[in-house]
Design a protein around this motif. Sequence first.
Motif, PDB file in Angstrom:
ATOM      1  N   PRO A 435      -3.821  -7.055  -5.069  1.00 53.86           N
ATOM      2  CA  PRO A 435      -3.512  -5.586  -5.706  1.00 53.86           C
ATOM      3  C   PRO A 435      -2.461  -4.701  -4.785  1.00 53.86           C
ATOM      4  CG  PRO A 435      -5.557  -5.940  -5.199  1.00 53.86           C
ATOM      5  CD  PRO A 435      -5.151  -7.041  -4.621  1.00 53.86           C
ATOM      6  N   HIS A 436      -1.440  -4.498  -5.516  1.00 58.16           N
ATOM      7  CA  HIS A 436      -0.422  -3.420  -4.779  1.00 58.16           C
ATOM      8  C   HIS A 436      -0.365  -2.343  -5.471  1.00 58.16           C
ATOM      9  CE1 HIS A 436       1.092  -7.027  -2.441  1.00 58.16           C
ATOM     10  NE2 HIS A 436       1.323  -7.568  -3.504  1.00 58.16           N
ATOM     11  N   PRO A 437      -0.728  -1.026  -4.728  1.00 56.87           N
ATOM     12  CA  PRO A 437      -0.516   0.340  -5.404  1.00 56.87           C
ATOM     13  C   PRO A 437       0.885   0.651  -5.287  1.00 56.87           C
ATOM     14  CG  PRO A 437      -1.659   0.337  -3.130  1.00 56.87           C
ATOM     15  CD  PRO A 437      -1.400  -1.248  -3.478  1.00 56.87           C
ATOM     16  N   CYS A 510       5.218  -0.192  -1.785  1.00 59.24           N
ATOM     17  CA  CYS A 510       3.642  -0.624  -1.959  1.00 59.24           C
ATOM     18  C   CYS A 510       2.994   0.465  -0.918  1.00 59.24           C
ATOM     19  CB  CYS A 510       3.463  -2.063  -1.513  1.00 59.24           C
ATOM     20  SG  CYS A 510       1.501  -2.261  -1.525  1.00 59.24           S
ATOM     21  N   ASN A 512      -0.046   0.230   0.169  1.00 60.69           N
ATOM     22  CA  ASN A 512      -0.738  -0.410   1.175  1.00 60.69           C
ATOM     23  C   ASN A 512       0.045  -0.133   2.310  1.00 60.69           C
ATOM     24  OD1 ASN A 512      -1.305  -2.589   3.106  1.00 60.69           O
ATOM     25  ND2 ASN A 512      -2.804  -3.557   1.654  1.00 60.69           N
ATOM     26  N   HIS A 515       1.742  -3.050   4.167  1.00 61.95           N
ATOM     27  CA  HIS A 515       2.860  -3.661   3.322  1.00 61.95           C
ATOM     28  C   HIS A 515       4.002  -2.932   3.460  1.00 61.95           C
ATOM     29  CE1 HIS A 515      -0.479  -5.992   0.575  1.00 61.95           C
ATOM     30  NE2 HIS A 515      -0.457  -6.327   1.755  1.00 61.95           N
ATOM     31  N   MET A 520       7.457  -3.949   2.263  1.00 62.47           N
ATOM     32  CA  MET A 520       7.421  -4.204   0.918  1.00 62.47           C
ATOM     33  C   MET A 520       7.832  -2.822   0.114  1.00 62.47           C
ATOM     34  SD  MET A 520       4.230  -5.191  -1.473  1.00 62.47           S
ATOM     35  CE  MET A 520       4.547  -5.818  -3.312  1.00 62.47           C
TER      36      MET A 520
END
Length: 527
Positions: A435-437, A510, A512, A515, A520
Amino acid sequence: MNRRRFVAISVASAGAALGWRPAGSGTPTPLPLVAGASVAPIGAVRRLIVERVDPVVGRCRYVADLGGRQVANPILVAQRGHRIDAVVENRLPQPTTVHFHGLMLSESQDGAGFAPIEPGASKALRFEVRNRAGLYWFHAHPHGFTAEQVHAGLAGLLVVTDDEDAALDKALGLTPGNRIALALADARVAGGALRPYAPSEADCLHGWFGNRVLANGTLDAALAVNSGWVRLQLLNACNARGLLVGFRENGRDGAGVPFHLLGTDGGLLAAPIPLEQVFLYSGERVDIVDVSGRREIAAMSLAFDARHQARGGRLAHRHPARERFPPLAGEKVCASPAVGNETDALPDGAELALFTLRVSGTARSALPPLPGRISSLPEAMAASDAAPRHMRLDFDERAGFLIDQTPYRPEEIAFSVGRGAREVWEIRNSPISMPHPMHLHGFGFRVLRRQATFGPARRLATHGSGRLPTDLGVKDTVVVWPNETLWLAVDFALPGDAAFRGRQRYMFHCHNLEHEDGMMMRNFAVV
Ligand code: C2O
Ligand code: CU
Ligand code: CU
């Protein structure tokens, strides 16, 4: 629904879907009610000092200087339309920035890492709060150091109020102690002590997970509230952990306590939604209300399948800047396969205690009713013929997590959008992923639709288009689960004042934080 038709009804009319209106109109609203000794009105802040308090564990803090009075770890409060005019002083041994997450700001005030504040240097913080009432936050955002500094404690809350927000508190009969703003962050704790941030390569790939939760910096926080409605504004300030927030009544076999969702990242929903649990990923906020007719309520993150479907790979931060500055706690970051404190981590999705509410006073028999309508937020629907902008989230065993197959390049502008453009973004996450917020700087957005959401989350979707209850409000951060596709409506309207003139660069990344530091992220420009 086919895509053409979907796009045709998707993008909201300028600003309206985000509930923007010119600030400073109408009668003055009082500052928001917020419990806590460290509350500081934004207009009173003269200096914001960023300092390390402990070189062994690497803890850091913000100190607000209110011109005579100093407040450590402040909770900033503001009315919509209020201004801040302060100086940030960086006393860290590393570069830093102060990013106001969720606020609509010019590039120079966004604090996104384009212009880090070097150790010993300072920078002017000068802007007006234009956003709707809601829980926003400010945190360190120097590229390559963000995860370490936020984990060290450089994350603070900003509670914004406006007329609708104040009217809701009034309708609920809230007292200051019953409106609570909390930043929830996990940490590794062993023998009662915090462990320093020392992520292994695996931690840098999946994210740094702790085993205990700090609520506004406190372990096992117990908050005293009065009987009656309790309004909680919660931020997931964890570096990487997703939370599935639910409540249990202590002493009654842990019976679940239902609640109402009032708002999301960018403020109040149109109407409250009754719920029993709600996902809250890194960077996201929820505004919820609960009846405290009970003696003691435990807020939990309930166990769930965290969907880490990326296997293998090792990810090291590769930031030239990191070589020039020491880590906050003298520990290596992302440097070794294992560092020995992984055993203190609980996996993402594990059950975890968040905080406790202790209720005093006798239950009031006649509680004011929850209003049916709490804000004028419109549905996110209007016409546009524009084709969606596609973005893909991917995993590469050597490069880590990528947006459109590209790691972050600080000098690059991935794409430009026109001022005032209304776009639909289609974001697709790979099945071999996590999962990427995903977080957008500067602009709130609306979620239009989700497709191929994983089972446990899909069950929470109570609305058409696969949307979750939290998708119905204004968002600036939204989780995309593996294999899922999301459609967002984004409105790139910018204020006309001088600060916003010319090209404005922002980031999409992202949240995270391992990340984010792990590349990212992409830059884009509004021109
Ligand atoms: Cu909360 Cu780019 O950050
Ligand atoms: Cu942000
Ligand atoms: Cu991610």
